[in-house]
Design a protein around this motif. Structure first.
Motif, PDB file in Angstrom:
ATOM      1  N   SER A  14      10.557 -35.081 110.151  1.00  0.00           N
ATOM      2  CA  SER A  14       9.946 -34.692 111.470  1.00  0.00           C
ATOM      3  C   SER A  14      10.552 -33.414 112.117  1.00  0.00           C
ATOM      4  CB  SER A  14       9.894 -35.937 112.101  1.00  0.00           C
ATOM      5  OG  SER A  14       9.348 -36.808 111.566  1.00  0.00           O
ATOM      6  N   GLN A  15      11.858 -33.367 112.222  1.00  0.00           N
ATOM      7  CA  GLN A  15      12.361 -32.073 112.945  1.00  0.00           C
ATOM      8  C   GLN A  15      12.303 -30.848 112.112  1.00  0.00           C
ATOM      9  OE1 GLN A  15      16.661 -33.088 113.465  1.00  0.00           O
ATOM     10  NE2 GLN A  15      17.257 -32.198 111.608  1.00  0.00           N
ATOM     11  N   TYR A  16      12.205 -31.038 111.021  1.00  0.00           N
ATOM     12  CA  TYR A  16      11.785 -29.639 110.266  1.00  0.00           C
ATOM     13  C   TYR A  16      10.341 -29.436 110.402  1.00  0.00           C
ATOM     14  CZ  TYR A  16      16.242 -29.362 107.482  1.00  0.00           C
ATOM     15  OH  TYR A  16      17.544 -29.191 107.149  1.00  0.00           O
ATOM     16  N   GLY A  17       9.577 -30.314 110.431  1.00  0.00           N
ATOM     17  CA  GLY A  17       7.947 -30.130 110.584  1.00  0.00           C
ATOM     18  C   GLY A  17       7.688 -29.658 111.795  1.00  0.00           C
ATOM     19  N   ILE A  18       8.194 -30.212 112.718  1.00  0.00           N
ATOM     20  CA  ILE A  18       7.849 -29.722 114.231  1.00  0.00           C
ATOM     21  C   ILE A  18       7.946 -28.201 114.139  1.00  0.00           C
ATOM     22  CG2 ILE A  18       8.334 -29.775 116.687  1.00  0.00           C
ATOM     23  CD1 ILE A  18       9.048 -32.832 116.121  1.00  0.00           C
ATOM     24  N   ILE A  19       9.086 -27.583 113.885  1.00  0.00           N
ATOM     25  CA  ILE A  19       9.144 -26.301 114.204  1.00  0.00           C
ATOM     26  C   ILE A  19       8.433 -25.538 113.283  1.00  0.00           C
ATOM     27  CG2 ILE A  19      11.172 -26.232 115.325  1.00  0.00           C
ATOM     28  CD1 ILE A  19      12.792 -25.807 112.844  1.00  0.00           C
ATOM     29  N   ALA A  20       8.437 -26.076 111.949  1.00  0.00           N
ATOM     30  CA  ALA A  20       7.672 -25.287 110.786  1.00  0.00           C
ATOM     31  C   ALA A  20       6.097 -25.064 111.059  1.00  0.00           C
ATOM     32  CB  ALA A  20       7.941 -26.314 109.378  1.00  0.00           C
ATOM     33  N   ILE A  21       5.577 -25.919 111.798  1.00  0.00           N
ATOM     34  CA  ILE A  21       4.226 -26.011 112.028  1.00  0.00           C
ATOM     35  C   ILE A  21       3.985 -24.941 113.086  1.00  0.00           C
ATOM     36  CG2 ILE A  21       2.335 -27.125 113.242  1.00  0.00           C
ATOM     37  CD1 ILE A  21       3.190 -29.650 111.952  1.00  0.00           C
TER      38      ILE A  21
END
Length: 388
Positions: free
Chosen positions: A60-67
């Motif tokens: 989730s933490q990777y995904g939030i900034i990757a989006i």
């Protein structure tokens, strides 16, 4: 005999051919391979109750900034200041919660601290975007400058204010504030409640309870009681941001503008697309994602550190590329970024479930999969553009 048009050729493609052309297909295949391999290598422990919670946390933490990074990359730009923005936002919120509002305006509530921090980060995102579109300079260089500038300002300014670049010992605001709970609490508890109920049914049926259970009762501790009660709140924000971003890209005029801007900004501008506003808005969106990331860390752990977010901008860009986003812009999907975040998150966390693996292998894998993704994405681009 008349030549067949490109539209005729596309209409005759099979379902499999159309699927292979999608930007997220490569990321999906790699994700499935990683899930199967990790499940086998960890004897299912990577996906028991606690393993799933820990994996979802880092995904989730990777995904939030990757989006946020992917949306900007689709428009043809980069933001290397995301990691520094995380550190700045986290320290800003924590200091307001510890010392009160600026200029002696009184005590800060979690809502006030978050709102003021978000206002500052959005303003910084606007400034970065404005410099890029007004100056014509490469966003790589401009945001690299802000990477150093923000990190330095955060460390120097907050050392002067707080005598330290860390803030610890904050009260647990989750007990009294819905804002703090929405960032640092636990969500989707019904999932683990159902898992616990299922485990109890199997125990009642006479099945042996073991610590290696994958799905059949993996939420029972040694005393037979529920030991994991929900996912970290950042999972909710990851899902929400992913759904909204996917809808915007695929269902709105703004989404068309983003793709057009990344594909050919001069052509897009000639067709009435407000290219500059689109780019500035997306720089502000990456700042928003960084602030959400920081808020989740602050309210979950009740601490902040100016060094938080270090190198996160590189992970964000890498995940976007692994998810099928082209470095040159104009092509990508949020679903692919989600698959990329799952892949990178699982591999980065694998060392905790397979102790025999040296943690440095994660960087080897990430480098290899990134290079493979770049070649695959370029091949897909050529197939779509006819080799242009």
């Amino acid at each position: 005999m008349a030549q067949r048009s490109e539209s005729d050729r596309l209409a005759d493609e099979t379902w499999l051919q159309r699927t292979i052309r999608k930007p997220e297909i490569g990321a999906f295949v790699v994700m499935i391979v990683i899930i199967v391999a990790l499940t086998a290598a960890s004897n299912g422990k990577a996906f028991n109750a606690l393993g799933l919670k820990n994996n979802i946390q880092i995904i989730s933490q990777y995904g939030i900034i990757a989006i946020g990074a992917a949306m900007l990359m689709i428009a043809g730009e980069f933001d290397l200041s995301i990691g520094s923005m995380i550190g700045f936002a986290g320290m800003s919120m924590a200091l307001m919660l510890k010392w009160g509002l600026p200029f002696g305006l009184g005590e800060a509530t979690p809502l006030m601290a978050f709102a003021l921090t978000l206002a500052m980060t959005l303003a910084i995102g606007w400034a970065i975007g404005t410099i890029v579109v007004r100056s014509g300079l490469s966003s790589f260089i401009v945001t690299l400058g802000f990477l150093f500038f923000l990190r330095g300002v955060t460390e120097v300014a907050f050392r002067l204010i707080n005598k330290s670049t860390q803030v610890s010992g904050l009260p647990d605001f989750k007990e009294e504030s819905w804002v703090a709970w929405s960032f640092g609490g636990e969500v989707f508890g019904w999932f683990y409640d159902a898992w616990f109920w299922l485990g109890q049914r199997f125990v009642d049926m006479g099945f042996e309870r073991t610590d290696q259970w994958f799905l059949l009762g993996g939420n029972l501790n040694r005393r037979g009681t529920q030991w994991v009660e929900g996912f970290d709140a950042r999972f909710f924000w990851f899902i929400l941001i992913a759904v909204v971003a996917s809808f915007v890209l695929s269902r709105t005029k703004l989404g068309n503008w983003i793709f057009a801007t990344g594909d050919n900004k001069e052509s897009a501008r000639a067709n009435g697309v407000p290219v500059n506003k689109v780019k500035v808005g997306l720089f502000m969106f990456t700042a928003f994602c960084a602030t959400i990331f920081a808020a989740c860390q602050v309210f979950e752990n009740n601490t902040a550190d100016a060094a938080k977010g270090n190198l996160m901008e590189l992970f964000a860009i890498a995940i976007a590329v692994v998810g099928g986003t082209l470095m040159t812009g104009g092509f990508g999907s949020i679903l692919g970024v989600v698959f990329g975040a799952i892949t990178v998150g699982l591999v980065s966390n694998a060392v905790f479930f397979i102790p025999a693996i040296d943690g440095a292998w994660f960087r080897v894998f990430l480098g290899a999969i990134l290079l493979a993704a770049v070649f695959a994405n370029e091949r897909i681009r050529k197939r779509i553009t006819g080799g242009i």
